[in-house]
Write an enzyme that holds these catalytic residues in place. Structure first.
Site, short mmCIF file in Angstrom:
data_model
loop_
_atom_site.label_atom_id
_atom_site.label_comp_id
_atom_site.label_asym_id
_atom_site.label_seq_id
_atom_site.Cartn_x
_atom_site.Cartn_y
_atom_site.Cartn_z
N LYS A 70 0.94 -2.16 3.14
CA LYS A 70 0.46 -1.10 2.26
C LYS A 70 -0.60 -1.68 1.35
O LYS A 70 -0.52 -2.85 0.95
CB LYS A 70 1.60 -0.56 1.41
CG LYS A 70 1.32 0.80 0.80
CD LYS A 70 1.35 1.84 1.90
CE LYS A 70 1.73 3.22 1.45
NZ LYS A 70 2.38 3.96 2.53
N1 GLU Z 1 0.44 6.55 4.52
C1 GLU Z 1 1.22 7.04 5.61
C2 GLU Z 1 2.66 6.57 5.49
O1 GLU Z 1 3.11 6.24 4.43
C3 GLU Z 1 0.59 6.74 6.97
C4 GLU Z 1 0.35 5.29 7.29
C5 GLU Z 1 -0.47 5.05 8.55
O2 GLU Z 1 -0.87 5.99 9.22
O3 GLU Z 1 -0.69 3.87 8.83
O4 GLU Z 1 3.40 6.59 6.44
#
Ligand code: GLU
Length: 416
Positions: free
Chosen positions: A106
């Protein structure tokens, strides 16, 4: 609304609970308690008034035993290192539950995008990607959208990465605009995946969508599209909110009408065909399905006893604290935990990555069909485990995910 210190504590408690129930090898648990790597960067941006402001950004890569790190980037004033660590842990478990070949990551930048011009945002975005460029790539770590980041921002990301590497390839970033080979269905994917899990849970509880009601906290991408898709299944949407406040109408709210209102006024608050309700009261409305679709830590020991929903489908990451989980489980609320309920987004990101690597692109029908297959499989695996072990759905999802990751770690061993 959130308490950032808590997100990491929550993630650690959830892991420890699962580890003790599954008798996880303590040598594996020690390695799973912290991210493999975090990068903290300073991002100087020349603001429109000529003054240079330095923003702080992060990228946390939690675990890469099952594949490249994967996860979104969040732009929010409350972003912190601990929050990034927690969210990257949740991505690791989510990818394992979804059965896709990724680890978890993240990223985030401490900023308030609502107070920045488009030019400022573009400069911030490009410099952020430059700063983390040495640790990302299609086989290393693949960023995507998260809270307050959009396909347009992903377009700037991929362009910056391409200019830095001298290539014009597409699989380092997902959630891109369609013109830059984003995937059909990616925009709706989180909500679509969530709607499949709600459909399965409702069937289990004998809830008829045509007679059932839904409340949604958060009206961004995941929240507003969940409202639309659940409404199409027959559910009546009776309450929605955003960071400024909520709108409540027991007769039903038209999801697209209130979205138009929000587009014009920047909030759902004050929607003329509903009464005002606070975010706090919204969570406690009598309804069949509650969808927290905003930030972490909104369902706690303080309000868990007042929640009247039969199903909670977590579109947000980390909305429920472990204390609240315990109460909700005792009260028989059917929890669809975040790492299952919102896995549709990263699953279609995976499809986007594959399509980019192949240079061959699917139509929306194929994307949705494959999404459904993976979501149904994940839901059934989690439910099977929960029923067999007589445990709550979140712990079951964790045990499933952590075993996948642990097996991959054991198969690799420790180098050197
Ligand atoms: N931000 C989204 C999540 O928390 C998608 C992450 C992604 O597509 O890599 O799952």
């Amino acid at each position: 609304m959130t308490n950032q210190m808590d997100a990491l504590e929550v993630a650690q408690l959830q892991l420890e609970k699962a580890a003790s129930k599954m008798n996880l090898d303590p040598n594996i648990l020690t390695q799973l308690k912290e991210p493999e790597r975090v990068l903290i960067v300073s991002i100087p941006v020349k603001m429109d008034n000529g003054v240079v402001k330095v923003f702080t950004g992060f990228r946390s890569q939690y675990n890469t035993a099952r594949g490249p790190a994967k996860g979104g980037v969040r732009y929010h004033p409350d972003v912190s290192l601990d929050e990034m660590k927690a969210l990257s842990a949740w991505m690791t478990w989510k990818c394992a539950v979804a059965g896709i070949p990724y680890g978890g990551a993240k990223g985030g930048v401490i900023c308030n995008p609502k107070e920045m011009s488009e030019g400022e945002l573009e400069r911030l975005s490009r410099r952020y990607i430059y700063e983390i460029s040495s640790i990302i790539g299609p086989k290393k770590d693949i960023p995507a959208p998260d809270v307050y980041t959009t396909p347009k921002i992903m377009g700037w990301y991929i362009d910056t990465y391409n200019k830095l590497t001298g290539e014009a390839s597409f699989s380092t970033i997902t959630g891109k605009p369609l013109e830059l080979w984003g995937s059909e269905g990616r925009k709706e994917a989180t909500a679509r995946g969530l709607s499949y899990t709600v459909e399965l849970a409702a069937k289990k509880l004998n809830i008829n969508p045509l007679e059932a009601t839904v409340v949604i906290q958060g009206y961004g991408n995941a929240g507003s599209i969940s409202a639309k898709l659940l409404n199409e299944q027959g559910y009546k949407i009776i309450g929605v909110s955003d960071s400024k406040g909520g709108a409540y109408n027991p007769q039903g709210i038209d999801p697209s009408e209130i979205l138009d209102y929000k587009t014009k006024t920047s909030t759902v608050k004050g929607f003329p065909k509903a009464e005002f309700i606070s975010n706090k009261d919204l969570l406690e409305i009598e309804c069949d399905v509650l969808v927290p679709a905003a930030l972490e830590g909104v369902i706690t020991e303080k309000n868990a006893n007042n929640i009247k929903a039969k199903i909670i489908a977590e579109a947000a990451n980390g909305p429920t604290t472990p204390g609240a989980d315990e109460i909700l489980y005792q009260r028989g609320v059917f929890m669809i935990p975040d790492i299952l309920a919102n896995a549709g987004g990263v699953t279609v990101s995976y499809f986007e990555w594959i399509q980019g690597l192949y240079g061959y692109f699917w139509d929306e029908e194929r994307v949705n069909r494959r999404l459904k297959k993976l979501m149904v499989r994940a839901f059934n695996e989690v439910l099977k485990l929960a029923q067999r072990e007589k445990i709550d759905n979140r712990t079951a999802a964790y045990i499933y995910a952590v075993s996948q990751v642990a097996e991959a770690m054991k198969a690799r061993g420790i180098w050197p």
